[in-house]
Motif scaffolding. Structure first.
Motif, PDB file in Angstrom:
ATOM      1  N   PHE B 213       0.827  -1.224   0.000  1.00 55.03           N
ATOM      2  CA  PHE B 213       0.000   0.000   0.000  1.00 55.03           C
ATOM      3  C   PHE B 213       0.857   1.269   0.000  1.00 55.03           C
ATOM      4  O   PHE B 213       0.635   2.156  -0.835  1.00 55.03           O
ATOM      5  N   PRO B 214       1.861   1.394   0.897  1.00 53.08           N
ATOM      6  CA  PRO B 214       2.678   2.621   0.837  1.00 53.08           C
ATOM      7  C   PRO B 214       3.418   2.783  -0.490  1.00 53.08           C
ATOM      8  O   PRO B 214       3.564   3.907  -0.976  1.00 53.08           O
ATOM      9  N   GLU B 215       3.841   1.655  -1.068  1.00 52.08           N
ATOM     10  CA  GLU B 215       4.548   1.749  -2.357  1.00 52.08           C
ATOM     11  C   GLU B 215       3.623   2.317  -3.436  1.00 52.08           C
ATOM     12  O   GLU B 215       4.026   3.180  -4.215  1.00 52.08           O
ATOM     13  N   LYS B 216       2.357   1.835  -3.456  1.00 49.75           N
ATOM     14  CA  LYS B 216       1.393   2.347  -4.444  1.00 49.75           C
ATOM     15  C   LYS B 216       1.152   3.837  -4.241  1.00 49.75           C
ATOM     16  O   LYS B 216       1.069   4.605  -5.198  1.00 49.75           O
ATOM     17  N   ILE B 217       1.022   4.240  -2.969  1.00 51.26           N
ATOM     18  CA  ILE B 217       0.778   5.659  -2.661  1.00 51.26           C
ATOM     19  C   ILE B 217       1.954   6.518  -3.145  1.00 51.26           C
ATOM     20  O   ILE B 217       1.753   7.580  -3.737  1.00 51.26           O
ATOM     21  N   ILE B 218       3.175   6.028  -2.929  1.00 47.67           N
ATOM     22  CA  ILE B 218       4.360   6.793  -3.353  1.00 47.67           C
ATOM     23  C   ILE B 218       4.401   6.913  -4.880  1.00 47.67           C
ATOM     24  O   ILE B 218       4.639   8.000  -5.416  1.00 47.67           O
ATOM     25  N   LEU B 219       4.148   5.802  -5.576  1.00 43.21           N
ATOM     26  CA  LEU B 219       4.181   5.845  -7.052  1.00 43.21           C
ATOM     27  C   LEU B 219       3.141   6.821  -7.598  1.00 43.21           C
ATOM     28  O   LEU B 219       3.424   7.616  -8.490  1.00 43.21           O
ATOM     29  N   GLN B 220       1.934   6.764  -7.010  1.00 41.71           N
ATOM     30  CA  GLN B 220       0.869   7.706  -7.435  1.00 41.71           C
ATOM     31  C   GLN B 220       1.301   9.147  -7.179  1.00 41.71           C
ATOM     32  O   GLN B 220       1.126  10.022  -8.025  1.00 41.71           O
ATOM     33  N   ALA B 221       1.885   9.381  -5.992  1.00 45.09           N
ATOM     34  CA  ALA B 221       2.263  10.749  -5.609  1.00 45.09           C
ATOM     35  C   ALA B 221       3.361  11.280  -6.525  1.00 45.09           C
ATOM     36  O   ALA B 221       3.332  12.450  -6.920  1.00 45.09           O
ATOM     37  N   LEU B 222       4.324  10.431  -6.874  1.00 42.03           N
ATOM     38  CA  LEU B 222       5.413  10.886  -7.750  1.00 42.03           C
ATOM     39  C   LEU B 222       4.893  11.185  -9.154  1.00 42.03           C
ATOM     40  O   LEU B 222       5.376  12.096  -9.817  1.00 42.03           O
ATOM     41  N   ASP B 223       3.881  10.424  -9.596  1.00 37.29           N
ATOM     42  CA  ASP B 223       3.240  10.717 -10.890  1.00 37.29           C
ATOM     43  C   ASP B 223       2.557  12.085 -10.867  1.00 37.29           C
ATOM     44  O   ASP B 223       2.625  12.842 -11.819  1.00 37.29           O
ATOM     45  N   LYS B 224       1.899  12.371  -9.707  1.00 37.05           N
ATOM     46  CA  LYS B 224       1.197  13.665  -9.595  1.00 37.05           C
ATOM     47  C   LYS B 224       2.193  14.815  -9.612  1.00 37.05           C
ATOM     48  O   LYS B 224       1.938  15.892 -10.125  1.00 37.05           O
ATOM     49  N   LYS B 225       3.383  14.572  -9.027  1.00 34.94           N
ATOM     50  CA  LYS B 225       4.394  15.626  -8.913  1.00 34.94           C
ATOM     51  C   LYS B 225       5.076  15.880 -10.262  1.00 34.94           C
ATOM     52  O   LYS B 225       5.549  16.975 -10.527  1.00 34.94           O
ATOM     53  N   ASN B 226       5.085  14.844 -11.091  1.00 33.89           N
ATOM     54  CA  ASN B 226       5.771  14.938 -12.379  1.00 33.89           C
ATOM     55  C   ASN B 226       4.990  15.852 -13.341  1.00 33.89           C
ATOM     56  O   ASN B 226       3.850  15.562 -13.667  1.00 33.89           O
TER      57      ASN B 226
END
Lengths: 108, 245
Positions: B213-226
């Protein structure tokens, strides 16, 4: 009568001061009584197999049924004795003492 | 091999660099792969220095901001400027409408479970989290640090919420460090999984709460930041216009 099955829990701990074996035994029993009560404590079959306060690691034996109780009691123990902060980490669980020593105790 | 995360690590920024690094490397020894470090905006340069010196293939740091939201207007004005500056945005809500708005908005990543949430979040909130791919953050610090009478209350109220979360199949993450007074209040990720046994969480889901779950949240967040990713599945692959070609 059927023999009770046991598990051997290998743990290590972090503490600034040395912890004596007697204090450790008192601390872990206190933790079990507080979390699971006398009934829960009676089912644990807790026995200290090894306790090395120099390398900060040890092995305890418990019944299969109470394995999670013992792990939780160790993890939630924060002070031994009352003014010395301590942190326990479960390294591994094994069904035989030989495997517990080979696989986890000698490695940590 | 599983990668373990703690996405809420609060460090004392007034401490010297070596002492902060020592504390963070203790997490690495315990088996953590990624940490979400709470940092104020004016110290983001120091965070980048820390990241540069500590990060390697087996250890990653992510910047995080905690926002306390009392109403939607206030939250909107804060969120407007910070999405590109932090890797993770966590919102602590004190009003059910604000909480539901924050869950449905695309910018926040994590909703922190506080005393208000314990009393007011139900199945509908859990379902909303699930539909919007947001995570609920549960801190186990109370279980480790508080006196025993408070621990029993913690178990009673949180096990109800966990049942809603599991039923709605939403993400949740667990943490210990939020304002940890002593380094020995931290626990190893596998030990945190064991503690979830007290909240009647099945072992496979407990494992996901510190890894998947934390890994998915991080990947989503980095996509949003990009800035090249406009929305899910829409990405800028060539920005010729900006180069004047």
């Amino acid at each position: 009568m059927k023999l009770e099955k046991h598990r051997f829990v290998v743990f290590k701990f972090y503490s600034e001061n040395t912890i004596l074996k007697d204090n450790f035994i008192k601390g872990i029993w206190d933790s079990i009584y507080k979390i699971f009560g006398y009934k829960g404590a009676s089912e644990t079959g807790l026995w200290i197999i090894e306790f090395d306060n120099v390398n900060k690691k040890g092995i305890i034996r418990c019944s299969v049924k109470s394995l999670n109780y013992i792990k939780i009691a160790l993890i939630l123990t924060t002070y031994i004795p009352k003014d010395n902060p301590v942190m326990f980490q479960i390294v591994g669980v094994s069904g035989t003492i030989k495997k517990a020593k080979e696989k986890f105790y000698n490695e940590c | 091999m599983l990668r373990y995360y703690d996405l809420n690590v609060e460090i004392d920024i007034n401490n010297d660099f070596n002492s902060i690094a020592k504390n963070l490397l203790f997490y690495k020894d315990l088996g953590y792969y990624g940490l979400g470090i709470v940092y104020p905006l004016n110290k983001i340069k120091e965070f980048n220095d820390l990241r540069r010196s500590l990060e390697d293939d087996k250890f990653k740091l992510y910047s995080r901001i905690n926002i306390k939201a009392k109403n939607i207007q206030g939250l909107k004005s804060i969120l407007k400027n910070i999405r590109t500056k932090y890797d993770l945005i966590a919102i602590e809500c004190f009003d059910i409408n604000t909480a539901h708005w924050a869950i449905q908005d695309s910018r926040p990543d994590i909703i922190v479970l506080n005393d208000f949430g314990i009393n007011n979040y139900g199945y509908s909130t859990a379902k909303l989290l699930s539909n919007n791919n947001k995570a609920l953050e549960l801190s186990l610090k109370s279980l480790i640090r508080d006196p025993y009478w408070r621990k029993s209350k913690f178990l009673r109220v949180n096990s109800k919420i966990m049942q809603h979360i599991i039923k709605a199949k939403s993400y949740f993450i667990i943490t210990t460090n939020s304002k940890a007074g002593h380094i020995y209040y931290i626990r190893a990720p596998r030990d945190l999984m064991t503690l979830l046994y007290l909240l009647d969480v099945p072992e496979n889901i407990a494992k996901k709460s510190v890894s998947e779950f934390p890994e998915k949240i991080i990947l989503q967040a980095l996509d949003k930041k990009n800035p090249n990713i406009i929305s899910k599945n829409i990405r800028v692959i060539n920005n010729r216009g900006n180069n004047g070609e």
